[in-house]
Design a protein around this motif. Structure first.
Motif, short mmCIF file in Angstrom:
data_model
loop_
_atom_site.label_atom_id
_atom_site.label_comp_id
_atom_site.label_asym_id
_atom_site.label_seq_id
_atom_site.Cartn_x
_atom_site.Cartn_y
_atom_site.Cartn_z
N THR A 197 0.82 -1.20 0.00
CA THR A 197 0.00 0.00 0.00
C THR A 197 0.86 1.26 0.00
OG1 THR A 197 -1.79 -1.14 1.18
CG2 THR A 197 -1.76 1.28 1.28
N LEU A 198 1.93 1.25 0.80
CA LEU A 198 2.82 2.41 0.85
C LEU A 198 3.53 2.63 -0.48
CD1 LEU A 198 4.35 1.92 4.41
CD2 LEU A 198 2.67 3.63 3.71
N LEU A 199 3.95 1.57 -1.13
CA LEU A 199 4.61 1.70 -2.43
C LEU A 199 3.64 2.22 -3.49
CD1 LEU A 199 6.83 -1.50 -2.38
CD2 LEU A 199 7.65 0.87 -2.48
N HIS A 200 2.39 1.77 -3.43
CA HIS A 200 1.39 2.28 -4.36
C HIS A 200 1.19 3.78 -4.15
CE1 HIS A 200 -0.85 -1.68 -5.55
NE2 HIS A 200 0.46 -1.80 -5.58
N TYR A 212 9.23 -2.07 -7.76
CA TYR A 212 8.39 -3.22 -7.36
C TYR A 212 7.46 -3.66 -8.48
CZ TYR A 212 4.45 0.03 -6.78
OH TYR A 212 3.44 0.94 -7.00
N ARG A 213 7.22 -2.82 -9.48
CA ARG A 213 6.29 -3.15 -10.56
C ARG A 213 6.95 -3.98 -11.65
NH1 ARG A 213 3.16 2.21 -12.31
NH2 ARG A 213 1.78 0.64 -13.23
N LEU A 214 8.26 -4.19 -11.57
CA LEU A 214 8.99 -4.88 -12.64
C LEU A 214 9.35 -6.32 -12.29
CD1 LEU A 214 11.23 -1.97 -13.91
CD2 LEU A 214 9.19 -2.94 -14.97
N TYR A 215 9.07 -6.75 -11.07
CA TYR A 215 9.21 -8.16 -10.68
C TYR A 215 10.59 -8.73 -11.02
CZ TYR A 215 4.20 -7.94 -9.85
OH TYR A 215 2.96 -7.59 -9.36
N GLU A 232 0.98 -5.75 -10.69
CA GLU A 232 1.21 -4.35 -10.35
C GLU A 232 1.76 -3.55 -11.53
OE1 GLU A 232 1.91 -4.41 -5.59
OE2 GLU A 232 3.12 -5.70 -6.85
N TYR A 233 2.34 -4.21 -12.51
CA TYR A 233 2.74 -3.49 -13.71
C TYR A 233 1.50 -3.07 -14.50
CZ TYR A 233 4.86 -2.14 -18.10
OH TYR A 233 5.24 -1.42 -19.21
N TRP A 234 0.52 -3.97 -14.58
CA TRP A 234 -0.66 -3.74 -15.41
C TRP A 234 -1.83 -3.14 -14.63
CZ3 TRP A 234 0.63 -4.18 -20.30
CH2 TRP A 234 1.63 -5.08 -20.67
N ASP A 235 -1.66 -2.89 -13.33
CA ASP A 235 -2.74 -2.42 -12.46
C ASP A 235 -3.35 -1.12 -13.02
OD1 ASP A 235 -4.42 -1.55 -10.44
OD2 ASP A 235 -3.02 -2.04 -8.83
N PRO A 236 -4.65 -1.13 -13.39
CA PRO A 236 -5.27 0.09 -13.94
C PRO A 236 -5.43 1.19 -12.91
CG PRO A 236 -6.91 -1.63 -13.62
CD PRO A 236 -5.59 -2.27 -13.34
N ASP A 237 -5.29 0.87 -11.63
CA ASP A 237 -5.40 1.89 -10.58
C ASP A 237 -4.09 2.60 -10.32
OD1 ASP A 237 -8.14 1.40 -10.17
OD2 ASP A 237 -7.70 -0.25 -8.79
N LEU A 238 -3.01 2.14 -10.93
CA LEU A 238 -1.72 2.80 -10.81
C LEU A 238 -1.43 3.60 -12.08
CD1 LEU A 238 0.46 -0.04 -9.22
CD2 LEU A 238 -0.40 2.02 -8.08
N PRO A 239 -0.66 4.68 -11.97
CA PRO A 239 -0.32 5.44 -13.19
C PRO A 239 0.41 4.54 -14.19
CG PRO A 239 0.30 6.65 -11.21
CD PRO A 239 -0.08 5.28 -10.76
N PRO A 240 0.05 4.61 -15.46
CA PRO A 240 0.71 3.76 -16.45
C PRO A 240 2.16 4.19 -16.65
CG PRO A 240 -0.69 5.36 -17.54
CD PRO A 240 -0.96 5.50 -16.07
N LYS A 247 17.97 2.86 -3.93
CA LYS A 247 18.40 1.61 -3.31
C LYS A 247 17.33 1.08 -2.36
CE LYS A 247 22.20 -0.49 -0.70
NZ LYS A 247 23.52 -0.23 -0.05
N LEU A 248 16.73 1.99 -1.57
CA LEU A 248 15.66 1.59 -0.67
C LEU A 248 14.47 1.03 -1.44
CD1 LEU A 248 14.33 1.42 2.11
CD2 LEU A 248 13.64 3.82 1.83
N ALA A 249 14.10 1.69 -2.55
CA ALA A 249 12.99 1.21 -3.37
C ALA A 249 13.28 -0.19 -3.90
CB ALA A 249 12.72 2.18 -4.51
N ASP A 250 14.52 -0.42 -4.34
CA ASP A 250 14.91 -1.75 -4.82
C ASP A 250 14.78 -2.80 -3.71
OD1 ASP A 250 15.49 -0.64 -7.27
OD2 ASP A 250 17.66 -0.66 -7.00
#
Length: 337
Positions: free
Chosen positions: A11-14, A207-210, A262-270, A321-324
């Motif tokens: 949720t925080l990353l979103h 996180y969206r690139l798995y 999460e890459y394809w999530d329509p609720d996240l900015p493309p 680095k933290l995001a990774d």
């Protein structure tokens, strides 16, 4: 905790993704005329904010824009050989799934005369794809006779406070594609012929690139002369993004949506998408994730020059680095559950 409600990392990353877009990045890449830029304006509005931009009119003075045809380059290069990457499908340095395993596939590499390279590049239905993609300061090192037909971007050099560490020349066709990755360089990417289509995500969206650790392998010839993957010896693993933003079939698109929600999530900015055409320069900030495909059109091949400048290892590098690390932990827990 927010109030009495627990908030998980996902949720925080979103929220981070959405706020970064709303506060600064937006949903499009701006286009700015070079006539409106000084080194100070470029640094203030884009470099310091780690924000991509397309600059028009910045290389209009390059002789390369007019002169670089296949015949001209062949004539200037003579008998010189260049480094060429070869794959069965045009996806070098990318994740390939084979026999239930995931490999990071390196291309077969060879030295090839320029004339032979262009002849092979134009040959249809050859079953293999070649790409001049050496990232070894290739313009001065391998294409020296062409060097004087481009020029450094002086205002960019002033903004970065250093000369380019490498200047690379890229030549390929429609079939060549570069998978999602990031570079620890500030990148000025100038298109001379054809078009490049960049799909971009900021460092916050790792996180969206798995990313998964894949076994490193390289394409080599088997006894019948066909390219096949051979794992490196000794074996080693490499973390790499597993998302393909352009699945080649509806079936693979559906599989990707299940594997990478999460890459394809329509609720996240493309992801941001930007087309860079002849005479245009993309400022691609350090640590931004980018996927690149090509559109050769009537130019037969796509030609580009990029300048890599050393990045500043400042607070943005710590944030990235933290995001990774959060992305790795998030997906590690998802697999465990």
């Amino acid at each position: 905790m927010i109030g009495s409600m627990p908030v998980d990392a996902r949720t925080l990353l979103h929220e981070l993704t959405k706020e970064a877009r709303d506060l600064d990045i937006g949903n499009t890449v701006a286009r700015v005329s070079a006539s409106q830029l000084t080194s100070l304006v470029f640094y203030r509005d884009f470099v310091s904010r780690n924000k991509p931009v397309v600059i028009t009119g910045a290389i209009d003075h390059w002789p390369a824009l007019q002169s670089w045809t296949m015949n001209y380059i062949t004539e200037r290069m003579g008998e010189a050989k260049i480094s060429v990457a070869r794959t069965p499908h045009g996806r070098a340095d990318s994740v390939v799934r084979l026999d239930g395993s995931q490999y990071f596939a390196l291309p077969e590499e060879e030295q090839m005369p320029v004339q032979e390279f262009f002849t092979s590049l134009c040959r249809e239905n050859s079953g293999e794809v070649i790409y001049a993609q050496a990232q070894n300061n290739s313009l001065p090192e391998e294409f020296g006779p062409l060097l004087k037909e481009v020029a450094d971007l002086e205002w960019a050099t002033l903004a970065f406070g250093t000369n380019p560490e490498a200047t690379n020349l890229w030549i390929g066709g429609d079939d060549s594609m570069t998978s999602f990755h990031k570079d620890h360089y500030e990148n000025m990417y100038a298109v001379v012929k054809g078009r490049k289509v960049f799909t971009l995500l900021p460092p916050s969206d790792a996180y969206r690139l798995y990313f998964q650790t894949c076994t490193v392998a390289q394409y080599r010839r088997n006894a019948t002369g066909k390219l096949h993957l051979e794992p490196e010896e000794p074996s080693r693993g490499l973390p790499w993004a597993t998302v393909d933003p352009y699945p080649p079939s509806d079936e693979q698109m559906e599989a990707s949506k299940l594997a990478h929600p999460e890459y394809w999530d329509p609720d996240l900015p493309p992801p941001l998408q930007v087309v860079v055409g002849p005479g245009e320069v993309l400022y691609l900030p350090s640590l931004w994730f980018h996927h690149v495909r090509q559109e050769a059109r009537a130019d037969v091949c796509v030609i580009a020059v990029n300048f890599w400048y050393e990045m500043a290892f400042d607070c943005k590098a710590a944030y990235a680095k933290l995001a990774d690390q959060l992305a790795a932990e998030l997906h590690s827990n998802s697999h465990a559950n």
